[in-house]
Enzyme design. Structure first.
Site, PDB file in Angstrom:
ATOM      1  N   THR A   1     103.908  10.751 -19.752  1.00 55.89           N
ATOM      2  CA  THR A   1     104.861  11.822 -19.458  1.00 55.89           C
ATOM      3  C   THR A   1     104.697  12.343 -18.035  1.00 55.89           C
ATOM      4  O   THR A   1     105.613  12.929 -17.487  1.00 55.89           O
ATOM      5  CB  THR A   1     104.679  12.993 -20.443  1.00 55.89           C
ATOM      6  OG1 THR A   1     103.276  13.262 -20.560  1.00 55.89           O
ATOM      7  CG2 THR A   1     105.242  12.656 -21.815  1.00 55.89           C
TER       8      THR A   1
ATOM      9  N   ASP B   1      95.268  12.934 -14.022  1.00 53.32           N
ATOM     10  CA  ASP B   1      93.817  12.767 -13.977  1.00 53.32           C
ATOM     11  C   ASP B   1      93.171  13.723 -12.984  1.00 53.32           C
ATOM     12  O   ASP B   1      92.156  14.363 -13.272  1.00 53.32           O
ATOM     13  CB  ASP B   1      93.456  11.331 -13.583  1.00 53.32           C
ATOM     14  CG  ASP B   1      94.047  10.302 -14.536  1.00 53.32           C
ATOM     15  OD1 ASP B   1      94.661  10.706 -15.538  1.00 53.32           O
ATOM     16  OD2 ASP B   1      93.898   9.103 -14.258  1.00 53.32           O
TER      17      ASP B   1
ATOM     18  N   GLY C   1      86.310   2.393 -16.253  1.00 47.58           N
ATOM     19  CA  GLY C   1      87.304   1.560 -16.925  1.00 47.58           C
ATOM     20  C   GLY C   1      87.454   1.841 -18.412  1.00 47.58           C
ATOM     21  O   GLY C   1      88.063   1.070 -19.128  1.00 47.58           O
ATOM     22  N   ALA C   2      86.921   2.968 -18.886  1.00 47.69           N
ATOM     23  CA  ALA C   2      87.016   3.303 -20.311  1.00 47.69           C
ATOM     24  C   ALA C   2      88.188   4.245 -20.583  1.00 47.69           C
ATOM     25  O   ALA C   2      88.334   4.757 -21.684  1.00 47.69           O
ATOM     26  CB  ALA C   2      85.712   3.937 -20.795  1.00 47.69           C
TER      27      ALA C   2
ATOM     28  N   LEU D   1      88.591   7.111 -19.056  1.00 49.03           N
ATOM     29  CA  LEU D   1      88.166   8.506 -18.866  1.00 49.03           C
ATOM     30  C   LEU D   1      88.261   8.921 -17.408  1.00 49.03           C
ATOM     31  O   LEU D   1      87.784   9.973 -17.011  1.00 49.03           O
ATOM     32  CB  LEU D   1      86.736   8.696 -19.389  1.00 49.03           C
ATOM     33  CG  LEU D   1      86.587   8.434 -20.891  1.00 49.03           C
ATOM     34  CD1 LEU D   1      85.138   8.578 -21.318  1.00 49.03           C
ATOM     35  CD2 LEU D   1      87.468   9.383 -21.701  1.00 49.03           C
TER      36      LEU D   1
HETATM   37  P1  ADP Z   1      88.896   4.496 -14.806  1.00 46.39           P
HETATM   38  O1  ADP Z   1      89.679   4.436 -16.069  1.00 46.39           O
HETATM   39  O2  ADP Z   1      87.435   4.627 -15.088  1.00 46.39           O
HETATM   40  O3  ADP Z   1      89.408   5.509 -13.850  1.00 46.39           O
HETATM   41  P2  ADP Z   1      89.759   2.754 -12.723  1.00 46.39           P
HETATM   42  O4  ADP Z   1      89.948   1.280 -12.660  1.00 46.39           O
HETATM   43  O5  ADP Z   1      90.930   3.618 -12.454  1.00 46.39           O
HETATM   44  O6  ADP Z   1      89.093   3.070 -14.130  1.00 46.39           O
HETATM   45  O7  ADP Z   1      88.652   3.172 -11.677  1.00 46.39           O
HETATM   46  C1  ADP Z   1      87.418   2.521 -11.687  1.00 46.39           C
HETATM   47  C2  ADP Z   1      87.018   2.172 -10.269  1.00 46.39           C
HETATM   48  O8  ADP Z   1      86.699   3.388  -9.558  1.00 46.39           O
HETATM   49  C3  ADP Z   1      85.781   1.333 -10.184  1.00 46.39           C
HETATM   50  O9  ADP Z   1      86.075  -0.041 -10.324  1.00 46.39           O
HETATM   51  C4  ADP Z   1      85.272   1.688  -8.805  1.00 46.39           C
HETATM   52  O10 ADP Z   1      85.983   0.971  -7.814  1.00 46.39           O
HETATM   53  C5  ADP Z   1      85.641   3.157  -8.683  1.00 46.39           C
HETATM   54  N1  ADP Z   1      84.511   4.019  -9.094  1.00 46.39           N
HETATM   55  C6  ADP Z   1      84.484   4.891 -10.120  1.00 46.39           C
HETATM   56  N2  ADP Z   1      83.291   5.535 -10.190  1.00 46.39           N
HETATM   57  C7  ADP Z   1      82.540   5.027  -9.192  1.00 46.39           C
HETATM   58  C8  ADP Z   1      81.201   5.250  -8.722  1.00 46.39           C
HETATM   59  N3  ADP Z   1      80.392   6.130  -9.312  1.00 46.39           N
HETATM   60  N4  ADP Z   1      80.778   4.547  -7.652  1.00 46.39           N
HETATM   61  C9  ADP Z   1      81.590   3.658  -7.045  1.00 46.39           C
HETATM   62  N5  ADP Z   1      82.836   3.399  -7.423  1.00 46.39           N
HETATM   63  C10 ADP Z   1      83.320   4.065  -8.486  1.00 46.39           C
HETATM   64 MG    MG Z   2      91.402   5.500 -13.077  1.00 44.82          MG
END
Ligand code: ADP
Ligand code: MG
Length: 385
Positions: A35, A175, A125-126, A128
Protein backbone atom coordinates in the site's frame (compact mmCIF):
# COMPACT_ATOMS: atom_id res chain seq x y z
CA UNK A 1 25.95 -8.09 19.40
CA UNK A 2 25.99 -4.94 21.48
CA UNK A 3 26.83 -1.36 20.65
CA UNK A 4 30.34 -2.28 21.75
CA UNK A 5 30.74 -4.45 18.65
CA UNK A 6 30.41 -1.36 16.45
CA UNK A 7 32.72 0.66 18.69
CA UNK A 8 35.13 -2.29 18.87
CA UNK A 9 35.26 -2.58 15.10
CA UNK A 10 35.79 1.17 14.86
CA UNK A 11 38.81 1.06 17.19
CA UNK A 12 40.22 -2.02 15.49
CA UNK A 13 39.92 -0.75 11.91
CA UNK A 14 40.20 3.01 12.22
CA UNK A 15 41.98 3.56 15.54
CA UNK A 16 40.96 6.09 18.17
CA UNK A 17 37.52 6.69 19.60
CA UNK A 18 34.35 7.38 17.59
CA UNK A 19 32.50 10.65 18.19
CA UNK A 20 29.42 8.69 19.14
CA UNK A 21 27.13 5.71 18.65
CA UNK A 22 23.77 5.67 16.93
CA UNK A 23 21.23 2.92 16.36
CA UNK A 24 18.30 2.33 14.04
CA UNK A 25 15.96 -0.67 14.21
CA UNK A 26 14.58 -2.98 11.56
CA UNK A 27 10.83 -3.27 11.29
CA UNK A 28 8.01 -5.72 10.88
CA UNK A 29 4.81 -4.77 9.13
CA UNK A 30 1.67 -5.68 11.07
CA UNK A 31 -0.65 -4.93 8.15
CA UNK A 32 -0.78 -2.81 4.98
CA UNK A 33 1.25 -4.58 2.28
CA UNK A 34 2.17 -2.94 -1.05
CA UNK A 35 0.00 0.00 0.00
CA UNK A 36 2.91 2.37 0.60
CA UNK A 37 3.70 3.09 -3.06
CA UNK A 38 -0.04 3.47 -3.68
CA UNK A 39 -0.09 6.49 -1.33
CA UNK A 40 -1.99 4.40 1.19
CA UNK A 41 -1.71 3.28 4.80
CA UNK A 42 0.70 0.98 6.60
CA UNK A 43 1.04 -0.18 10.20
CA UNK A 44 4.58 -1.42 10.91
CA UNK A 45 6.52 -1.34 14.15
CA UNK A 46 10.22 -0.86 14.83
CA UNK A 47 11.64 -4.08 16.29
CA UNK A 48 14.06 -4.79 19.12
CA UNK A 49 16.83 -5.59 16.63
CA UNK A 50 18.91 -2.80 15.22
CA UNK A 51 21.88 -1.64 13.27
CA UNK A 52 24.41 0.27 15.39
CA UNK A 53 27.03 2.59 13.98
CA UNK A 54 30.12 4.08 15.60
CA UNK A 55 31.07 7.20 13.68
CA UNK A 56 33.93 9.67 13.86
CA UNK A 57 34.35 12.79 11.74
CA UNK A 58 37.64 13.22 9.86
CA UNK A 59 39.59 16.33 8.97
CA UNK A 60 39.68 15.44 5.28
CA UNK A 61 37.19 14.34 2.61
CA UNK A 62 37.78 10.61 2.93
CA UNK A 63 34.98 8.24 3.92
CA UNK A 64 35.74 4.81 5.34
CA UNK A 65 33.19 2.22 6.39
CA UNK A 66 33.45 -1.26 7.86
CA UNK A 67 30.84 -3.83 8.88
CA UNK A 68 30.98 -6.85 11.20
CA UNK A 69 28.60 -8.46 8.70
CA UNK A 70 31.06 -8.11 5.84
CA UNK A 71 34.11 -9.39 7.69
CA UNK A 72 35.20 -5.97 8.84
CA UNK A 73 37.42 -4.99 5.92
CA UNK A 74 36.99 -1.26 5.33
CA UNK A 75 35.65 0.15 2.09
CA UNK A 76 37.10 3.53 1.29
CA UNK A 77 36.00 6.41 -0.91
CA UNK A 78 35.69 10.20 -0.87
CA UNK A 79 32.78 12.57 -0.55
CA UNK A 80 33.44 13.64 -4.14
CA UNK A 81 33.10 10.11 -5.52
CA UNK A 82 29.90 9.66 -3.54
CA UNK A 83 28.53 12.94 -4.90
CA UNK A 84 29.04 11.45 -8.36
CA UNK A 85 27.04 8.40 -7.26
CA UNK A 86 29.97 6.02 -7.58
CA UNK A 87 29.36 3.14 -5.18
CA UNK A 88 28.34 -0.52 -5.27
CA UNK A 89 27.79 -3.58 -3.08
CA UNK A 90 26.83 -3.21 0.56
CA UNK A 91 28.60 0.14 0.78
CA UNK A 92 25.88 1.54 -1.47
CA UNK A 93 23.58 1.69 1.56
CA UNK A 94 25.66 4.04 3.75
CA UNK A 95 27.18 5.83 0.75
CA UNK A 96 23.71 6.11 -0.78
CA UNK A 97 22.60 7.92 2.38
CA UNK A 98 25.46 10.40 2.00
CA UNK A 99 24.49 10.93 -1.63
CA UNK A 100 20.83 11.42 -0.63
CA UNK A 101 21.80 14.06 1.95
CA UNK A 102 23.45 15.87 -0.96
CA UNK A 103 20.37 15.53 -3.13
CA UNK A 104 18.22 16.85 -0.27
CA UNK A 105 20.33 20.01 0.02
CA UNK A 106 23.34 19.27 2.23
CA UNK A 107 26.41 20.75 0.54
CA UNK A 108 28.71 17.73 0.28
CA UNK A 109 31.56 20.08 -0.67
CA UNK A 110 31.34 21.73 2.74
CA UNK A 111 31.08 18.77 5.14
CA UNK A 112 33.81 16.63 6.69
CA UNK A 113 34.57 13.03 5.79
CA UNK A 114 34.03 10.29 8.38
CA UNK A 115 34.83 6.77 9.49
CA UNK A 116 31.87 4.51 10.25
CA UNK A 117 31.76 1.02 11.71
CA UNK A 118 28.48 -0.90 11.74
CA UNK A 119 27.20 -3.91 13.60
CA UNK A 120 23.67 -5.25 13.25
CA UNK A 121 21.51 -7.96 14.74
CA UNK A 122 18.75 -7.52 12.17
CA UNK A 123 18.78 -10.71 10.11
CA UNK A 124 19.62 -9.87 6.51
CA UNK A 125 17.06 -10.70 3.83
CA UNK A 126 14.44 -11.98 6.30
CA UNK A 127 11.97 -9.23 5.46
CA UNK A 128 12.80 -7.23 8.60
CA UNK A 129 14.54 -4.49 6.65
CA UNK A 130 18.16 -4.72 7.68
CA UNK A 131 18.64 -2.30 4.79
CA UNK A 132 16.50 0.43 6.36
CA UNK A 133 18.28 -0.19 9.67
CA UNK A 134 21.73 0.47 8.21
CA UNK A 135 20.46 3.43 6.20
CA UNK A 136 18.70 5.12 9.08
CA UNK A 137 21.54 4.49 11.55
CA UNK A 138 23.85 6.20 9.07
CA UNK A 139 21.32 8.97 8.49
CA UNK A 140 20.74 9.86 12.16
CA UNK A 141 24.49 9.82 12.81
CA UNK A 142 25.34 12.16 9.93
CA UNK A 143 22.36 14.38 10.72
CA UNK A 144 23.86 14.93 14.18
CA UNK A 145 27.54 15.10 13.25
CA UNK A 146 27.05 17.38 10.26
CA UNK A 147 24.41 19.40 12.20
CA UNK A 148 22.00 19.11 9.26
CA UNK A 149 18.89 19.53 11.42
CA UNK A 150 16.66 17.34 9.24
CA UNK A 151 13.48 16.16 10.99
CA UNK A 152 12.49 12.50 11.15
CA UNK A 153 10.27 12.61 8.05
CA UNK A 154 13.08 14.21 6.05
CA UNK A 155 15.49 11.54 7.30
CA UNK A 156 13.07 8.79 6.26
CA UNK A 157 12.92 10.34 2.77
CA UNK A 158 16.72 10.42 2.62
CA UNK A 159 16.88 6.74 3.58
CA UNK A 160 14.30 5.84 0.98
CA UNK A 161 16.20 7.68 -1.74
CA UNK A 162 19.34 5.81 -0.71
CA UNK A 163 17.49 2.51 -0.98
CA UNK A 164 15.97 3.40 -4.35
CA UNK A 165 19.31 4.57 -5.73
CA UNK A 166 21.47 1.94 -4.02
CA UNK A 167 19.40 -1.11 -4.91
CA UNK A 168 17.44 0.35 -7.79
CA UNK A 169 14.30 -1.10 -6.18
CA UNK A 170 11.35 1.30 -6.37
CA UNK A 171 10.34 0.68 -2.74
CA UNK A 172 8.07 2.93 -0.73
CA UNK A 173 8.80 4.87 2.45
CA UNK A 174 7.46 2.37 4.99
CA UNK A 175 10.70 0.74 6.16
CA UNK A 176 12.57 3.96 6.80
CA UNK A 177 9.56 5.64 8.43
CA UNK A 178 9.07 2.69 10.79
CA UNK A 179 12.74 2.79 11.72
CA UNK A 180 12.72 6.50 12.65
CA UNK A 181 9.19 6.87 14.06
CA UNK A 182 9.07 3.66 16.11
CA UNK A 183 8.25 3.83 19.82
CA UNK A 184 8.38 1.22 22.54
CA UNK A 185 5.22 -0.88 22.64
CA UNK A 186 3.59 1.01 19.75
CA UNK A 187 2.94 0.61 16.05
CA UNK A 188 3.59 3.37 13.53
CA UNK A 189 0.39 4.22 11.66
CA UNK A 190 1.63 6.00 8.58
CA UNK A 191 -0.24 7.80 5.84
CA UNK A 192 2.20 7.34 2.97
CA UNK A 193 0.79 10.31 1.05
CA UNK A 194 1.06 12.99 3.73
CA UNK A 195 3.65 11.16 5.85
CA UNK A 196 1.40 11.93 8.81
CA UNK A 197 2.35 9.56 11.61
CA UNK A 198 0.43 8.35 14.62
CA UNK A 199 1.86 5.97 17.17
CA UNK A 200 -0.72 3.36 18.12
CA UNK A 201 -0.12 1.71 21.52
CA UNK A 202 -0.14 -2.08 21.18
CA UNK A 203 0.03 -3.49 24.69
CA UNK A 204 0.78 -6.98 23.36
CA UNK A 205 3.26 -7.83 26.12
CA UNK A 206 0.96 -6.63 28.90
CA UNK A 207 -1.83 -8.73 27.38
CA UNK A 208 0.42 -11.80 27.43
CA UNK A 209 0.72 -11.86 23.65
CA UNK A 210 3.74 -12.39 21.43
CA UNK A 211 4.46 -11.62 17.81
CA UNK A 212 6.30 -14.52 16.24
CA UNK A 213 8.23 -14.05 13.00
CA UNK A 214 8.84 -17.12 10.86
CA UNK A 215 11.51 -16.64 8.23
CA UNK A 216 10.75 -19.21 5.51
CA UNK A 217 14.27 -18.80 4.08
CA UNK A 218 12.65 -18.71 0.65
CA UNK A 219 14.31 -16.23 -1.67
CA UNK A 220 12.77 -16.09 -5.08
CA UNK A 221 14.80 -14.94 -8.02
CA UNK A 222 11.74 -13.08 -9.28
CA UNK A 223 11.10 -11.19 -6.03
CA UNK A 224 12.42 -7.92 -7.44
CA UNK A 225 10.72 -8.48 -10.80
CA UNK A 226 7.47 -9.51 -9.10
CA UNK A 227 7.52 -6.38 -6.94
CA UNK A 228 8.17 -4.19 -9.94
CA UNK A 229 5.41 -5.89 -11.90
CA UNK A 230 2.86 -5.33 -9.11
CA UNK A 231 3.91 -1.74 -8.77
CA UNK A 232 3.52 -1.12 -12.49
CA UNK A 233 0.10 -2.82 -12.50
CA UNK A 234 -1.03 -0.51 -9.70
CA UNK A 235 0.22 2.60 -11.50
CA UNK A 236 -1.44 1.53 -14.74
CA UNK A 237 -4.72 0.82 -12.95
CA UNK A 238 -4.68 4.23 -11.24
CA UNK A 239 -4.30 5.87 -14.66
CA UNK A 240 -7.09 3.81 -16.17
CA UNK A 241 -9.37 4.67 -13.27
CA UNK A 242 -8.44 8.35 -13.48
CA UNK A 243 -7.09 8.68 -9.92
CA UNK A 244 -3.75 9.95 -8.66
CA UNK A 245 -3.08 6.70 -6.82
CA UNK A 246 -5.07 3.63 -5.77
CA UNK A 247 -5.43 5.17 -2.35
CA UNK A 248 -8.10 7.34 -3.98
CA UNK A 249 -10.27 4.34 -4.83
CA UNK A 250 -12.82 3.45 -2.14
CA UNK A 251 -14.14 -0.03 -1.38
CA UNK A 252 -17.53 1.16 -2.73
CA UNK A 253 -15.85 2.02 -6.06
CA UNK A 254 -14.69 -1.57 -6.62
CA UNK A 255 -17.75 -2.84 -8.57
CA UNK A 256 -17.33 0.07 -11.00
CA UNK A 257 -13.61 -0.59 -11.29
CA UNK A 258 -14.31 -4.22 -12.11
CA UNK A 259 -16.23 -3.13 -15.20
CA UNK A 260 -13.29 -1.10 -16.45
CA UNK A 261 -10.29 -3.33 -15.75
CA UNK A 262 -9.12 -6.71 -16.97
CA UNK A 263 -9.64 -9.47 -14.35
CA UNK A 264 -6.00 -9.70 -13.24
CA UNK A 265 -5.55 -5.93 -12.85
CA UNK A 266 -8.85 -5.76 -11.00
CA UNK A 267 -7.63 -8.31 -8.47
CA UNK A 268 -4.47 -6.25 -7.90
CA UNK A 269 -6.61 -3.16 -7.31
CA UNK A 270 -8.97 -5.06 -5.03
CA UNK A 271 -6.07 -6.09 -2.80
CA UNK A 272 -4.75 -2.54 -2.44
CA UNK A 273 -8.16 -0.97 -1.84
CA UNK A 274 -9.29 -3.56 0.70
CA UNK A 275 -5.86 -3.60 2.36
CA UNK A 276 -6.03 0.17 2.94
CA UNK A 277 -9.45 -0.37 4.54
CA UNK A 278 -8.02 -3.18 6.68
CA UNK A 279 -5.27 -0.91 7.99
CA UNK A 280 -7.82 1.70 9.07
CA UNK A 281 -9.97 -1.00 10.68
CA UNK A 282 -6.89 -2.43 12.40
CA UNK A 283 -6.02 0.92 13.94
CA UNK A 284 -9.57 1.23 15.25
CA UNK A 285 -9.54 -2.35 16.57
CA UNK A 286 -6.18 -1.91 18.32
CA UNK A 287 -7.27 1.36 19.90
CA UNK A 288 -10.33 -0.49 21.22
CA UNK A 289 -8.06 -3.30 22.54
CA UNK A 290 -9.96 -5.69 20.26
CA UNK A 291 -7.09 -7.99 19.32
CA UNK A 292 -9.50 -10.67 18.07
CA UNK A 293 -10.83 -8.28 15.42
CA UNK A 294 -7.28 -7.27 14.52
CA UNK A 295 -6.30 -10.94 14.20
CA UNK A 296 -9.11 -11.61 11.72
CA UNK A 297 -7.92 -8.63 9.67
CA UNK A 298 -4.45 -10.21 9.57
CA UNK A 299 -5.91 -13.45 8.20
CA UNK A 300 -7.99 -11.52 5.67
CA UNK A 301 -4.90 -9.60 4.58
CA UNK A 302 -3.05 -12.84 3.97
CA UNK A 303 -5.90 -14.27 1.89
CA UNK A 304 -5.95 -11.08 -0.18
CA UNK A 305 -2.21 -11.30 -0.88
CA UNK A 306 -2.48 -14.99 -1.70
CA UNK A 307 -5.56 -14.86 -3.94
CA UNK A 308 -5.82 -11.33 -5.33
CA UNK A 309 -2.32 -9.83 -5.30
CA UNK A 310 -0.70 -13.24 -5.81
CA UNK A 311 2.55 -12.60 -3.98
CA UNK A 312 2.50 -15.47 -1.49
CA UNK A 313 4.30 -18.81 -1.81
CA UNK A 314 3.35 -22.26 -0.41
CA UNK A 315 5.80 -21.86 2.50
CA UNK A 316 4.17 -18.61 3.64
CA UNK A 317 0.70 -20.13 3.23
CA UNK A 318 1.85 -23.07 5.35
CA UNK A 319 2.89 -20.81 8.24
CA UNK A 320 -0.50 -19.10 8.19
CA UNK A 321 -2.38 -22.39 7.86
CA UNK A 322 -0.54 -23.96 10.82
CA UNK A 323 -0.99 -20.78 12.88
CA UNK A 324 -4.73 -20.79 12.20
CA UNK A 325 -5.00 -24.51 13.02
CA UNK A 326 -3.23 -23.95 16.34
CA UNK A 327 -5.49 -21.09 17.30
CA UNK A 328 -3.26 -18.06 16.70
CA UNK A 329 -5.18 -14.79 16.99
CA UNK A 330 -3.92 -13.71 13.57
CA UNK A 331 -1.25 -14.50 11.00
CA UNK A 332 -0.13 -13.26 7.60
CA UNK A 333 2.84 -13.03 5.32
CA UNK A 334 4.70 -9.75 5.76
CA UNK A 335 6.98 -7.79 3.45
CA UNK A 336 7.17 -7.70 -0.32
CA UNK A 337 6.26 -11.35 -0.88
CA UNK A 338 7.62 -14.22 -3.01
CA UNK A 339 9.36 -15.53 0.12
CA UNK A 340 10.64 -13.88 3.27
CA UNK A 341 8.70 -13.98 6.54
CA UNK A 342 5.26 -14.52 7.96
CA UNK A 343 4.06 -13.26 11.34
CA UNK A 344 1.67 -14.69 13.90
CA UNK A 345 0.07 -12.98 16.89
CA UNK A 346 -0.67 -15.41 19.71
CA UNK A 347 -0.49 -15.99 23.46
CA UNK A 348 3.20 -15.80 24.41
CA UNK A 349 3.00 -19.21 26.07
CA UNK A 350 2.05 -20.81 22.73
CA UNK A 351 4.82 -19.25 20.66
CA UNK A 352 7.42 -22.00 21.02
CA UNK A 353 4.87 -24.71 20.26
CA UNK A 354 3.78 -22.89 17.10
CA UNK A 355 7.41 -22.51 15.99
CA UNK A 356 7.87 -26.27 16.45
CA UNK A 357 4.63 -27.09 14.64
CA UNK A 358 5.62 -24.91 11.68
CA UNK A 359 9.06 -26.54 11.55
CA UNK A 360 7.42 -29.98 11.57
CA UNK A 361 5.01 -29.02 8.78
CA UNK A 362 7.92 -27.66 6.73
CA UNK A 363 9.85 -30.92 7.21
CA UNK A 364 6.75 -32.93 6.20
CA UNK A 365 6.35 -30.95 3.02
CA UNK A 366 10.02 -31.04 2.13
CA UNK A 367 10.60 -27.29 2.63
CA UNK A 368 13.80 -25.76 3.97
CA UNK A 369 14.08 -25.44 7.73
CA UNK A 370 12.54 -22.12 8.78
CA UNK A 371 13.80 -19.80 11.52
CA UNK A 372 11.39 -18.45 14.12
CA UNK A 373 11.90 -15.65 16.63
CA UNK A 374 9.84 -13.14 18.58
CA UNK A 375 10.01 -9.42 18.07
CA UNK A 376 8.76 -6.64 20.32
CA UNK A 377 7.97 -3.02 19.37
CA UNK A 378 10.96 -0.85 20.18
CA UNK A 379 12.20 2.74 20.10
CA UNK A 380 13.08 4.26 16.72
CA UNK A 381 16.42 5.53 15.46
CA UNK A 382 18.58 7.82 17.56
CA UNK A 383 21.83 8.48 19.36
CA UNK A 384 22.96 6.12 22.10
CA UNK A 385 24.08 7.59 25.42
P1 ADP B 1 16.34 -6.81 4.08
O1 ADP B 1 15.01 -7.46 3.94
O2 ADP B 1 17.10 -7.40 5.23
O3 ADP B 1 16.27 -5.33 4.12
P2 ADP B 1 17.72 -6.23 1.66
O4 ADP B 1 18.15 -7.08 0.52
O5 ADP B 1 16.81 -5.10 1.38
O6 ADP B 1 17.15 -7.21 2.77
O7 ADP B 1 19.01 -5.61 2.33
C1 ADP B 1 20.06 -6.44 2.71
C2 ADP B 1 21.37 -5.83 2.28
O8 ADP B 1 21.63 -4.65 3.08
C3 ADP B 1 22.55 -6.72 2.50
O9 ADP B 1 22.74 -7.61 1.42
C4 ADP B 1 23.67 -5.71 2.63
O10 ADP B 1 24.09 -5.26 1.35
C5 ADP B 1 22.99 -4.55 3.34
N1 ADP B 1 23.19 -4.65 4.81
C6 ADP B 1 22.24 -4.79 5.75
N2 ADP B 1 22.77 -4.81 6.99
C7 ADP B 1 24.11 -4.71 6.82
C8 ADP B 1 25.24 -4.68 7.71
N3 ADP B 1 25.09 -4.78 9.03
N4 ADP B 1 26.46 -4.54 7.16
C9 ADP B 1 26.62 -4.43 5.83
N5 ADP B 1 25.62 -4.45 4.95
C10 ADP B 1 24.37 -4.59 5.43
MG1 MG C 1 15.43 -4.15 2.55
Amino acid sequence: MTEDAAAGLFRERFGGEPDGLWRAPGRVNLIGEHTDYNDGYVLPFAIDRASRVAVGLRDDRRVRIASTFEGGDPVETTLDEIAERRFSGWSAYPFGVVWAFGEAGTDLAAVRGFDLAVDSDVPVGAGLSSSAAIEMATAVALNDLWAVGADRAALARIGRRAENVAVGAPTGIMDQAASVFGETDAAVFLDCRSLAVEQVPLGFTAAGLALLVVDTKVEHAHATGGYRDRREACERAAKELGVRALRDVAVEDLPGAEQRLDPVTFRRVKHIVTEDARVLESVAALKAHDTAAFGELMYASHASMRDDFEISVPELDTVVEVARARGAIGARMTGGGFGGSAIALLPADDADALADAVAAAFADRGYREPAAFRVTPAQGAGRLP
